[in-house]
Design a protein around this motif. Structure first.
Motif, PDB file in Angstrom:
ATOM      1  N   ALA A 101       0.832  -1.209   0.000  1.00  0.00           N
ATOM      2  CA  ALA A 101       0.000   0.000   0.000  1.00  0.00           C
ATOM      3  C   ALA A 101       0.862   1.254   0.000  1.00  0.00           C
ATOM      4  O   ALA A 101       2.080   1.195   0.164  1.00  0.00           O
ATOM      5  CB  ALA A 101      -0.914  -0.010   1.222  1.00  0.00           C
ATOM      6  N   THR A 102       0.207   2.386  -0.164  1.00  0.00           N
ATOM      7  CA  THR A 102       0.948   3.648  -0.243  1.00  0.00           C
ATOM      8  C   THR A 102       1.371   4.150   1.138  1.00  0.00           C
ATOM      9  O   THR A 102       0.774   3.804   2.159  1.00  0.00           O
ATOM     10  CB  THR A 102       0.112   4.748  -0.927  1.00  0.00           C
ATOM     11  OG1 THR A 102      -1.160   4.836  -0.275  1.00  0.00           O
ATOM     12  CG2 THR A 102      -0.091   4.433  -2.391  1.00  0.00           C
ATOM     13  N   ILE A 103       2.393   4.987   1.125  1.00  0.00           N
ATOM     14  CA  ILE A 103       2.913   5.614   2.342  1.00  0.00           C
ATOM     15  C   ILE A 103       1.990   6.752   2.775  1.00  0.00           C
ATOM     16  O   ILE A 103       1.729   6.945   3.949  1.00  0.00           O
ATOM     17  CB  ILE A 103       4.355   6.118   2.075  1.00  0.00           C
ATOM     18  CG1 ILE A 103       5.302   4.913   1.960  1.00  0.00           C
ATOM     19  CG2 ILE A 103       4.808   7.094   3.147  1.00  0.00           C
ATOM     20  CD1 ILE A 103       6.679   5.229   1.409  1.00  0.00           C
ATOM     21  N   ILE A 104       1.502   7.508   1.775  1.00  0.00           N
ATOM     22  CA  ILE A 104       0.533   8.568   2.066  1.00  0.00           C
ATOM     23  C   ILE A 104      -0.864   7.991   1.862  1.00  0.00           C
ATOM     24  O   ILE A 104      -1.177   7.491   0.786  1.00  0.00           O
ATOM     25  CB  ILE A 104       0.743   9.788   1.144  1.00  0.00           C
ATOM     26  CG1 ILE A 104       2.093  10.445   1.450  1.00  0.00           C
ATOM     27  CG2 ILE A 104      -0.406  10.791   1.291  1.00  0.00           C
ATOM     28  CD1 ILE A 104       2.439  11.621   0.550  1.00  0.00           C
ATOM     29  N   MET A 105      -1.683   8.042   2.914  1.00  0.00           N
ATOM     30  CA  MET A 105      -3.048   7.520   2.817  1.00  0.00           C
ATOM     31  C   MET A 105      -4.017   8.610   3.266  1.00  0.00           C
ATOM     32  O   MET A 105      -3.606   9.686   3.696  1.00  0.00           O
ATOM     33  CB  MET A 105      -3.181   6.268   3.685  1.00  0.00           C
ATOM     34  CG  MET A 105      -2.196   5.165   3.304  1.00  0.00           C
ATOM     35  SD  MET A 105      -2.554   3.583   4.089  1.00  0.00           S
ATOM     36  CE  MET A 105      -1.968   3.892   5.745  1.00  0.00           C
ATOM     37  N   HIS A 106      -5.307   8.312   3.182  1.00  0.00           N
ATOM     38  CA  HIS A 106      -6.316   9.277   3.622  1.00  0.00           C
ATOM     39  C   HIS A 106      -6.099   9.574   5.118  1.00  0.00           C
ATOM     40  O   HIS A 106      -5.965   8.657   5.916  1.00  0.00           O
ATOM     41  CB  HIS A 106      -7.700   8.682   3.398  1.00  0.00           C
ATOM     42  CG  HIS A 106      -8.796   9.693   3.462  1.00  0.00           C
ATOM     43  ND1 HIS A 106      -9.127  10.355   4.615  1.00  0.00           N
ATOM     44  CD2 HIS A 106      -9.623  10.184   2.503  1.00  0.00           C
ATOM     45  CE1 HIS A 106     -10.122  11.195   4.378  1.00  0.00           C
ATOM     46  NE2 HIS A 106     -10.439  11.106   3.083  1.00  0.00           N
ATOM     47  N   PRO A 107      -6.106  10.865   5.493  1.00  0.00           N
ATOM     48  CA  PRO A 107      -5.819  11.198   6.904  1.00  0.00           C
ATOM     49  C   PRO A 107      -6.827  10.595   7.889  1.00  0.00           C
ATOM     50  O   PRO A 107      -6.501  10.424   9.065  1.00  0.00           O
ATOM     51  CB  PRO A 107      -5.836  12.727   6.934  1.00  0.00           C
ATOM     52  CG  PRO A 107      -6.403  13.170   5.628  1.00  0.00           C
ATOM     53  CD  PRO A 107      -6.206  12.066   4.656  1.00  0.00           C
ATOM     54  N   ALA A 108      -8.018  10.256   7.407  1.00  0.00           N
ATOM     55  CA  ALA A 108      -9.022   9.671   8.320  1.00  0.00           C
ATOM     56  C   ALA A 108      -8.517   8.357   8.916  1.00  0.00           C
ATOM     57  O   ALA A 108      -8.950   7.958  10.000  1.00  0.00           O
ATOM     58  CB  ALA A 108     -10.333   9.437   7.568  1.00  0.00           C
ATOM     59  N   ILE A 109      -7.613   7.682   8.223  1.00  0.00           N
ATOM     60  CA  ILE A 109      -7.059   6.429   8.744  1.00  0.00           C
ATOM     61  C   ILE A 109      -6.349   6.661  10.074  1.00  0.00           C
ATOM     62  O   ILE A 109      -6.476   5.871  11.011  1.00  0.00           O
ATOM     63  CB  ILE A 109      -6.114   5.793   7.692  1.00  0.00           C
ATOM     64  CG1 ILE A 109      -6.962   5.203   6.566  1.00  0.00           C
ATOM     65  CG2 ILE A 109      -5.195   4.734   8.330  1.00  0.00           C
ATOM     66  CD1 ILE A 109      -6.185   4.576   5.430  1.00  0.00           C
ATOM     67  N   ALA A 143      -1.954  15.663   4.881  1.00  0.00           N
ATOM     68  CA  ALA A 143      -1.847  14.203   4.909  1.00  0.00           C
ATOM     69  C   ALA A 143      -0.556  13.867   5.641  1.00  0.00           C
ATOM     70  O   ALA A 143       0.272  14.751   5.899  1.00  0.00           O
ATOM     71  CB  ALA A 143      -1.847  13.634   3.508  1.00  0.00           C
ATOM     72  N   LEU A 181       2.800  11.013   6.400  1.00  0.00           N
ATOM     73  CA  LEU A 181       3.573   9.839   6.012  1.00  0.00           C
ATOM     74  C   LEU A 181       3.269   8.762   7.045  1.00  0.00           C
ATOM     75  O   LEU A 181       3.322   9.033   8.248  1.00  0.00           O
ATOM     76  CB  LEU A 181       5.069  10.150   6.007  1.00  0.00           C
ATOM     77  CG  LEU A 181       5.512  11.359   5.184  1.00  0.00           C
ATOM     78  CD1 LEU A 181       7.039  11.349   5.041  1.00  0.00           C
ATOM     79  CD2 LEU A 181       4.864  11.362   3.819  1.00  0.00           C
ATOM     80  N   ALA A 233      -2.671   0.165   6.833  1.00  0.00           N
ATOM     81  CA  ALA A 233      -3.176  -0.084   5.475  1.00  0.00           C
ATOM     82  C   ALA A 233      -3.784  -1.480   5.383  1.00  0.00           C
ATOM     83  O   ALA A 233      -4.730  -1.708   4.626  1.00  0.00           O
ATOM     84  CB  ALA A 233      -2.050   0.062   4.457  1.00  0.00           C
TER      85      ALA A 233
END
Lengths: 529, 529
Positions: A71-79, A163, A165, A172
Motif C-alpha cells: 500500500a501507499t505511504i501517504i493515505m487518507h488522513p481519516a485512517i 496528509a 507519512l 493499510a
C-alpha cells in the motif's frame, strides 16, 4: 586455530565498519548529513534485500494462510484518526530555555536515572532534571509532539489537504481488509503481510540506524476468530494451559495459543537467519505496560552494543483496529463464517440464551458494557464477527544492525609465514550474506583456465550473488571476502581443467575441499532456498 | 482452438479487472479514496515483486559493473537545490475563477487541441481556452507549482527544517557517488542502481496508476569516461557510425555508443519479461525537446488503452548532475583514472598543447566557455575528470500496468460439453506471473493421493510461488488459474502413485503432458532463473 571473538564494542566502531565496507552511509553526507536518515551502500542493500526476501518467503510465499499487500505511504488522513495516531501518537518534548537544546522528556529523565512523572493533564519533569547540554534547570514543561510527518496533497497548503507519512505499515492492512478478503479466497484464520518504509519524526534520533526517522517495517496482521466463536464451533477453546502442539495451527486455538504460536514462529525465523537463541531475549510485557487494547505483547530483543533493545513486537490486539475502522469509515468489517453459522443453527433457544448470558457475564466481570456483550453474542449467533488480530511487527534496519553486530569477529590466525595475524570476518549466514560465493581463477594469465573460471562464475551468477576476483594472492583474496562476510570462495586451478573439481573454501572453518560444480550448486541450493 | 484476443479497451475495464482479481485497489478506499494513490493487493504485490527482482537481477546481480544503493526518501534539501528541482521542478497551473476547478495548464490546452504559450516571464493560455468543467473563460494566469511534497523534519515548522519527499531516486546516487566509489572496488565505467518510492504532487493525477502521486522507480546511473578521456587513452572514440558490436562493452566507446548500448539492453529486458517488440516504441527525442543538459534521450513507450505513453527514459546526461553536486557541496566529484594518467604521461608538451587546443576549439564552436575547456583539458592531463552518465529510468507501476494490459485476453474455446465458452486469461510470462504453478489433487477424499500431492506442493513451494486448490472440477480449477495468469497447473492423480509422473497443463496452449517432479523442477528453473 585460536578464536578470539570480539563484537564491535562501541557504536563508533560499528558506524565506521559499516561505512568503510559500504554497508551504511549517512544520508546526504556531502551536505553535512541529515539527522536520523541513513543510506545503504552496495553491501548493505544486498543484506537488506536478503532479510526482506527471507521474511517474505517465510511469512507469505511458504504459507497458504497469508497473502501480501503493498500500500501507499501517504493515505487518507481519516485512517490516522481512526487508528488513534492523529491524537495519540506523540512523545513528550522539553526545551532548554538557556541553550535551546531539545529533548525527549522521558529520555532526558532516564539520563538522570529518573522517570518522567505523570500528571492529570500530561507529564512533568522531576525537579532534579537539568539540561544535559548546558546544565541549566530552566526547562519548559513537557508537551506532546506528534511524531507523524505532515505534508499537503494537491496545490494548496490548507488543513483539508493535510496528509501524513505513515508511521507504521499496519494500518493499510486494516483499511484494505475487506478488499483482500473479497479477492483472495482466504477466510479467517488468515493473515495479510506488508513490508515498506515508515516515518517517525523522532525528537532525538539515536543509536545509529536503530532509532531513525525513516525506516523499514515488516508487519503481519493475522486475523483469527474471537474465542467465543471458537467455543461455539468447537465446543472448547484451547489455551496455553492445555500445552498444545504449536507446530501446526488447529481450529480449537484461542487467541492465547495463536499469540504463542507466532512468538515461536518468529523466534525460529531469527534463529534461521543466524541470530543464535542465546543472543535473543523474549520479553513478555507485564499487564501494566500493555496498551489499553492489547491482551498480550512480547518483545523479541537483541543485545546491541548500546543495550538490549527490541527487534520485533508481537501483540495480541483483539478487535481494536478493525472495530475502529468499522466505526470511522461506516464500512462493515464483520466477516461471515460459514462454520459458525452452522454451529449456531444447531443450537436451541435455551443454548443460545445461555451462551448470550455467559458472554454478558464475562464481559461485565471485566468491566465492559453488557449491552455491547449482548450485541456481540447476537452477531456471533448470526455467524458474524469482527476478527481479532495477532500482529508480529519487525524492523528491517534494526535486524540488519543486529546481524552486522552478531556477524563481526576478529580472530588470531596463523598467517602465511607462520606468524599470527588478525583476521576480521563477518560471519553472516549464507541466506543473508550480501555475496554468496566468490570465484577466483588461480592465475589470470592462462587463457584456458581463465575462461573455465568465467564459465563457472557465469553458471553460479544465474542463481546467486557472486563476486569475481582475479587479483592478488589467493590468501589475500580470501581475506577480502572474509571482511565482507562471503561464506564461500571457489578457486579454479589446473586440476579443474582435468577433473572438473574446484577448491571450495569455507569462511568460518577456513577448511578447503574439492568438489564439482554440480555438487557445489546442490550445496548452495540447500543453504539458501 | 480459436483465438479472439481482446486487450482491455477502456480504463474502466482495466480498473475493474485489477480490483476484482486483487491486483490493484484504490488507496484508503473505505474512506472515499485519496486521489493519485493506489495499493497493490495479493496478486499485484507479487507481480511488482517479480518486476523488481527481474530488474535487479538483470541490472545488478548479473553484472559485475553495477552495484546497488538503497537511500532515504527524505534527504538534505540542498540536494534539490543542486539538482535544480527546488527551483525548476514545477508544472504550470491554472484555476477557474468561476467554479474553482484546478488544471495543469498544458493539459487544459491539450484538451482544446492547443499548446500552452511561452512568454518572457513564463506561460500564457491561448485566448480560446475555457474551463472544461464549467465552460467559463475566467481563468487565472498559469503559474508555476512545485511538484515536490514538502514536510518538516524535527519539531518546528520553520523554513530551516523544511525537507522534501524525493521526486526521483536518481539524485541519491549522485550524492553518494564518492562513498560508493571508495567502498566498492569499482572504477569508471560502472553503474549504481536504485529502486524505491518517489513522490510527485501532481496537479491532476490520471490514467489509473500511470500518473500517480506516489510511485516506484528503478533507476540506473551508469558512469562513463568523457569522450576526450577515451580519445587520450585509446587514440580514438567509437561512435555509432562505426557500427560497433553492442553485445559486450568496449573501452573505446564514446557516450553515443554507451547510450545506444543501454537502449538495447533495456529493450531486450522488456522483451524478456513479456512485452513483445511490436508493442514497444523506441522514441528518440528530437534535439529541440531535450533538456538543456541532455545530449540524447530515448523513451521506451507502450500502447496503453489511454494512448502510447512512456515506460522508461534513457538519457545521456553528460556530467551535469555530478558537476552540480561538485559545485553545491564543495566536495570533489572528480575521479582519478590510472589509465588516463598513464596515457597523458606518454604525451610530449606539443601533444598536450595540441590536445588542449583541440578541446578548446571544439567547446568554443559549441558556444561553451574556452576557459572552462582549458581547465577541463588540464584536469584530464592530470588523469582526472568528472564522469559522464547514462541514465535508464523506469517506472514499476507503469510496467505492471503494461504487463496487465498485454497479458489480458478473452478467447472462445470449446467447453466441457462441446459448447463454445469464453476463457479469460492473463498471459504473463512465467518470470513475472504472481503464481508460478498451481497444484491440484485429482480428488480430495483419497488420503494417499492427497498426501502425495501435498508433498509435491511443498517441494515446489520451496522455490516458487505456488497455489493449492482442492475444490471443484479440474476444468474449473484450470479456469481460476487462467484468470490470475498462472502459467502451469499440476494435477496429481492415481498414476502419480504408480510411476511418479503428473499432468502438467500449459496455460496458453491448454495442452497437457506427463512428467516427473524432477523434470518439472528443471523446466521451471529454466524459465525463472
Amino acid at each position: 586455530m585460536e578464536h578470539k571473538d570480539s563484537s564491535p564494542q562501541t557504536m563508533d566502531t560499528l558506524v565506521s565498519l559499516c561505512k568503510r565496507r559500504g554497508f551504511i552511509f549517512q544520508s546526504s553526507e556531502i551536505y553535512g548529513g541529515i539527522n536520523g536518515f541513513w543510506d545503504y551502500g552496495p553491501l548493505g542493500c544486498e543484506l537488506k534485500r536478503n532479510i526482506r526476501d527471507s521474511w517474505w518467503r517465510a511469512m507469505v510465499r511458504r504459507r497458504e494462510d497469508v497473502v501480501g499487500l503493498d500500500a501507499t505511504i501517504i493515505m487518507h488522513p481519516a485512517i490516522w484518526k481512526a487508528s488513534g495516531h492523529a491524537d495519540g501518537f506523540a512523545d513528550p518534548m522539553v526545551d532548554c530555555k538557556a541553550c535551546r537544546h531539545r529533548f525527549r522528556a522521558d529520555q532526558l529523565c532516564e539520563e538522570h536515572g529518573l522517570a518522567l512523572l505523570r500528571t492529570a493533564g500530561g507529564f512533568a519533569l522531576p525537579p532534579e532534571v537539568k539540561c544535559t547540554h548546558c546544565g541549566s534547570k530552566d526547562l519548559t514543561e513537557p508537551r506532546a509532539f506528534n511524531l507523524m510527518f505532515k505534508t499537503y496533497v494537491g496545490p494548496v497548503e490548507e488543513e483539508g489537504a493535510a496528509a501524513y507519512l505513515r508511521p507504521e505499515t499496519a494500518q493499510a492492512i486494516f483499511a484494505q481488509f475487506r478488499n483482500v478478503l473479497e479477492t483472495s479466497r482466504q477466510s479467517v484464520p488468515f493473515g495479510v503481510a506488508q513490508m515498506g518504509k515508515s516515518f517517525r519524526n523522532e525528537i532525538n534520533p539515536r543509536n545509529f540506524t536503530f532509532r531513525s526517522r525513516e525506516f523499514e517495517q515488516m508487519e503481519l496482521e493475522f486475523f483469527i476468530r474471537p474465542d467465543e466463536a471458537v467455543e461455539l464451533i468447537r465446543g472448547r477453546v484451547a489455551s496455553l494451559a492445555d500445552k498444545p502442539d504449536l507446530s501446526q495451527p488447529q481450529d480449537d486455538w484461542g487467541w492465547e495459543v495463536w499469540h504463542k504460536y507466532w512468538v515461536e514462529q518468529r523466534m525460529a525465523w531469527y534463529r534461521a537467519i543466524g541470530l543464535p537463541a542465546a543472543s535473543l531475549v523474549e520479553y513478555w510485557q507485564p499487564k501494566a505496560e500493555l496498551a489499553h487494547y492489547a491482551r498480550a505483547c512480547v518483545d523479541i530483543q537483541y543485545a546491541f552494543p548500546f543495550g538490549v533493545q527490541e527487534l520485533e513486537g508481537i501483540a495480541a490486539r483483539g478487535d481494536f483496529d478493525l472495530t475502529q475502522h468499522h466505526k470511522h469509515s461506516g464500512k462493515p468489517m464483520e466477516v461471515f463464517d460459514e462454520q459458525l453459522k452452522l454451529a449456531a443453527a444447531g443450537m436451541d433457544a435455551a443454548a443460545r440464551a445461555a451462551f448470550t448470558q455467559r458472554v454478558t457475564d464475562t464481559w461485565s466481570r471485566d468491566g465492559r458494557d453488557p449491552e455491547a456483550a449482548r450485541a456481540f453474542a447476537a452477531l456471533l449467533l448470526e455467524g458474524k464477527y469482527i476478527p481479532h488480530v495477532i500482529e508480529p511487527s519487525a524492523g528491517v534496519d534494526r535486524l540488519a544492525l543486529a546481524l552486522l553486530c552478531n556477524a563481526y569477529a576478529e580472530e588470531q590466525v596463523a598467517g602465511d609465514k607462520g606468524k599470527t595475524e588478525t583476521r576480521t570476518v563477518l560471519r553472516f549466514y549464507p541466506s543473508v550474506a550480501p555475496v554468496m560465493v566468490a570465484v577466483f581463477p588461480l592465475v589470470k594469465n592462462k587463457p584456458e583456465l581463465y575462461k573455465h573460471a568465467r564459465g563457472i562464475f557465469d553458471a553460479l551468477q544465474r542463481r546467486w550473488c557472486c563476486f569475481w576476483d582475479e587479483s592478488g594472492a589467493i590468501g589475500r583474496r580470501y581475506r577480502r571476502q572474509d571482511e565482507i562476510g562471503t561464506p564461500f570462495c571457489v578457486t579454479v586451478d589446473f586440476q579443474t581443467l582435468e577433473d572438473g573439481t574446484m577448491t571450495l573454501r569455507d569462511r568460518d572453518s577456513m577448511q578447503q575441499e574439492r568438489l564439482t560444480l554440480e555438487a557445489l550448486k546442490e550445496r548452495l541450493d540447500g543453504l539458501t532456498a
